[in-house]
Design a protein around this motif. Structure first.
Motif, mmCIF file in Angstrom:
data_model
loop_
_atom_site.group_PDB
_atom_site.id
_atom_site.type_symbol
_atom_site.label_atom_id
_atom_site.label_comp_id
_atom_site.label_asym_id
_atom_site.label_seq_id
_atom_site.Cartn_x
_atom_site.Cartn_y
_atom_site.Cartn_z
ATOM 1 N N MET A 245 0.844 -1.157 0.000
ATOM 2 C CA MET A 245 0.000 0.000 0.000
ATOM 3 C C MET A 245 0.896 1.229 0.000
ATOM 4 N N THR A 246 0.732 2.082 -0.928
ATOM 5 C CA THR A 246 1.474 3.328 -0.983
ATOM 6 C C THR A 246 0.562 4.436 -0.476
ATOM 7 N N LEU A 247 1.022 5.142 0.542
ATOM 8 C CA LEU A 247 0.213 6.175 1.177
ATOM 9 C C LEU A 247 1.009 7.473 1.267
ATOM 10 N N ALA A 248 0.313 8.596 1.223
ATOM 11 C CA ALA A 248 0.958 9.892 1.450
ATOM 12 C C ALA A 248 1.405 9.944 2.905
ATOM 13 N N ALA A 249 2.565 10.509 3.150
ATOM 14 C CA ALA A 249 3.123 10.584 4.505
ATOM 15 C C ALA A 249 2.470 11.725 5.283
ATOM 16 N N VAL A 250 1.201 11.537 5.602
ATOM 17 C CA VAL A 250 0.411 12.502 6.367
ATOM 18 C C VAL A 250 -0.292 11.736 7.486
ATOM 19 N N PRO A 251 -0.799 12.428 8.515
ATOM 20 C CA PRO A 251 -1.423 11.726 9.639
ATOM 21 C C PRO A 251 -2.557 10.769 9.260
ATOM 22 N N SER A 252 -3.296 11.057 8.205
ATOM 23 C CA SER A 252 -4.389 10.157 7.821
ATOM 24 C C SER A 252 -3.876 8.801 7.332
ATOM 25 N N ALA A 253 -2.593 8.695 7.015
ATOM 26 C CA ALA A 253 -2.018 7.413 6.600
ATOM 27 C C ALA A 253 -2.126 6.374 7.710
ATOM 28 N N VAL A 254 -2.119 6.820 8.961
ATOM 29 C CA VAL A 254 -2.219 5.892 10.093
ATOM 30 C C VAL A 254 -3.568 5.176 10.060
ATOM 31 N N ASN A 255 -4.638 5.943 9.892
ATOM 32 C CA ASN A 255 -5.976 5.332 9.843
ATOM 33 C C ASN A 255 -6.132 4.428 8.628
ATOM 34 N N THR B 211 9.269 11.492 8.160
ATOM 35 C CA THR B 211 9.410 11.987 6.781
ATOM 36 C C THR B 211 8.214 12.758 6.259
ATOM 37 N N GLY B 212 7.143 12.848 7.001
ATOM 38 C CA GLY B 212 5.926 13.425 6.445
ATOM 39 C C GLY B 212 5.535 14.756 7.036
ATOM 40 N N VAL B 213 4.316 15.156 6.736
ATOM 41 C CA VAL B 213 3.723 16.392 7.235
ATOM 42 C C VAL B 213 2.954 16.029 8.502
ATOM 43 N N VAL B 214 3.329 16.623 9.636
ATOM 44 C CA VAL B 214 2.663 16.279 10.891
ATOM 45 C C VAL B 214 1.815 17.413 11.451
ATOM 46 N N GLU B 215 2.061 18.647 11.035
ATOM 47 C CA GLU B 215 1.236 19.762 11.506
ATOM 48 C C GLU B 215 -0.011 19.884 10.652
ATOM 49 N N ASP B 216 -1.047 20.441 11.239
ATOM 50 C CA ASP B 216 -2.253 20.739 10.469
ATOM 51 C C ASP B 216 -1.923 21.854 9.486
ATOM 52 N N GLU B 217 -2.030 21.535 8.238
ATOM 53 C CA GLU B 217 -1.745 22.496 7.180
ATOM 54 C C GLU B 217 -3.005 22.651 6.334
ATOM 55 N N PRO B 218 -3.262 23.846 5.835
ATOM 56 C CA PRO B 218 -4.368 23.972 4.879
ATOM 57 C C PRO B 218 -4.038 23.162 3.620
ATOM 58 N N LEU B 219 -5.047 22.704 2.916
ATOM 59 C CA LEU B 219 -4.834 21.833 1.758
ATOM 60 C C LEU B 219 -4.015 22.491 0.658
ATOM 61 N N TYR B 220 -3.913 23.797 0.654
ATOM 62 C CA TYR B 220 -3.165 24.495 -0.385
ATOM 63 C C TYR B 220 -1.743 24.848 0.068
ATOM 64 N N ALA B 221 -1.307 24.327 1.204
ATOM 65 C CA ALA B 221 0.010 24.691 1.756
ATOM 66 C C ALA B 221 1.137 24.177 0.865
ATOM 67 N N ALA B 222 2.261 24.863 0.937
ATOM 68 C CA ALA B 222 3.443 24.481 0.152
ATOM 69 C C ALA B 222 3.988 23.130 0.594
ATOM 70 N N ALA B 223 3.687 22.694 1.826
ATOM 71 C CA ALA B 223 4.178 21.406 2.320
ATOM 72 C C ALA B 223 3.679 20.249 1.459
ATOM 73 N N PHE B 224 2.553 20.418 0.790
ATOM 74 C CA PHE B 224 1.978 19.354 -0.026
ATOM 75 C C PHE B 224 2.507 19.340 -1.451
ATOM 76 N N ASP B 225 3.319 20.338 -1.819
ATOM 77 C CA ASP B 225 3.863 20.367 -3.171
ATOM 78 C C ASP B 225 4.901 19.272 -3.394
ATOM 79 N N ASP B 226 5.656 18.925 -2.374
ATOM 80 C CA ASP B 226 6.705 17.899 -2.483
ATOM 81 C C ASP B 226 6.481 16.860 -1.386
ATOM 82 N N LEU B 227 5.360 16.201 -1.445
ATOM 83 C CA LEU B 227 4.939 15.279 -0.400
ATOM 84 C C LEU B 227 5.616 13.923 -0.560
ATOM 85 N N ASP B 228 6.188 13.425 0.513
ATOM 86 C CA ASP B 228 6.775 12.078 0.496
ATOM 87 C C ASP B 228 5.678 11.040 0.653
#
Length: 172
Positions: free
Chosen positions: A1-11, A49-66
Motif C-alpha cells: 500500500m502506498t500512502l501519502a506521509a500525512v497523519p491520515s495514513a495511520v488510519n 518523513t511526512g507532514v505532521v502539523e495541520d496544514e491547509p490543503l493548499y500549503a506548500a508542504a503538499f507540493d513535495d509530499l513524500d
C-alpha cells in the motif's frame, strides 16, 4: 500500500492491514496485535518523513509530499509488517520501546537503497497454553471392531474377490 506521509495514513494503514489479515483468516486477537505494530511503524514513518502539523490543503508542504509504503508478508503463520519511507536515519529510540513493537518477535531496519529505509517487525501468534509446539496426538494402531449394535458384514464372496484380483493383475 502506498500512502501519502500525512497523519491520515495511520488510519488508512490500520484499516487496510485489518482488512487483509481478516481476508487471510487470522484470528481477531492476532489481527489486533499486527494492526498495533503497523500503526506504530506508520506513525514513526510519518513523524520522520511526512507532514505532521495541520496544514491547509493548499500549503506548500503538499507540493513535495513524500510517500510511505506498507507491506505485509506472511509465512509459516507469522506476519512481517514492513514500512518503507524516504530517509536513511535509524529509527528513534521511542520506537524500540513502544509496547506494540516490543510485543513483536523481532524487529529491525535496513537501508536497501540511498534515501530509502525499511523498518520491519515480525509478529508471531501467541502460543496456546498447554500445547507443545510441533506435537500432535498420536493414534495407536489397533484392530477395529464394529461398535455396539453394528452387525458385521455378511460372508465373503471369494469368487468376486478373485475376479477383482485377476483384473488388477491384468491392468498392472
Amino acid at each position: 500500500m502506498t500512502l501519502a506521509a500525512v497523519p491520515s495514513a495511520v488510519n488508512l494503514a490500520r484499516l487496510l492491514v485489518r482488512f487483509n489479515l481478516y481476508r487471510w483468516a487470522f484470528d481477531a486477537g492476532f489481527i489486533r496485535r499486527v494492526v498495533a505494530v503497523a500503526e506504530k511503524l506508520v506513525v514513526h514513518a510519518v513523524a520522520t518523513t511526512g507532514v505532521v502539523e495541520d496544514e491547509p490543503l493548499y500549503a506548500a508542504a503538499f507540493d513535495d509530499l513524500d510517500v510511505i509504503v506498507v507491506r505485509l508478508r506472511i509465512f509459516a503463520g507469522r506476519v512481517v509488517v514492513e514500512v518503507w519511507d524516504r530517509t536513511e536515519a535509524p529509527p528513534h529510540e521511542a520506537l524500540a520501546t513502544a509496547l506494540a513493537v516490543t510485543d513483536a518477535e523481532r524487529w529491525d531496519f535496513a537501508v536497501p537503497l540511498p534515501g530509502c529505509r525499511v523498518v520491519w517487525c515480525l509478529v508471531a501468534p501467541q502460543p496456546v497454553a498447554g500445547v507443545v509446539e510441533g506435537w500432535l496426538p498420536q493414534r495407536v494402531p489397533a484392530p477395529t471392531r464394529p461398535g455396539a449394535g453394528v452387525r458385521a458384514a455378511g460372508p465373503v464372496n471369494k469368487e468376486l474377490l478373485e475376479r477383482v484380483l485377476e483384473g488388477l493383475r491384468h491392468v498392472l
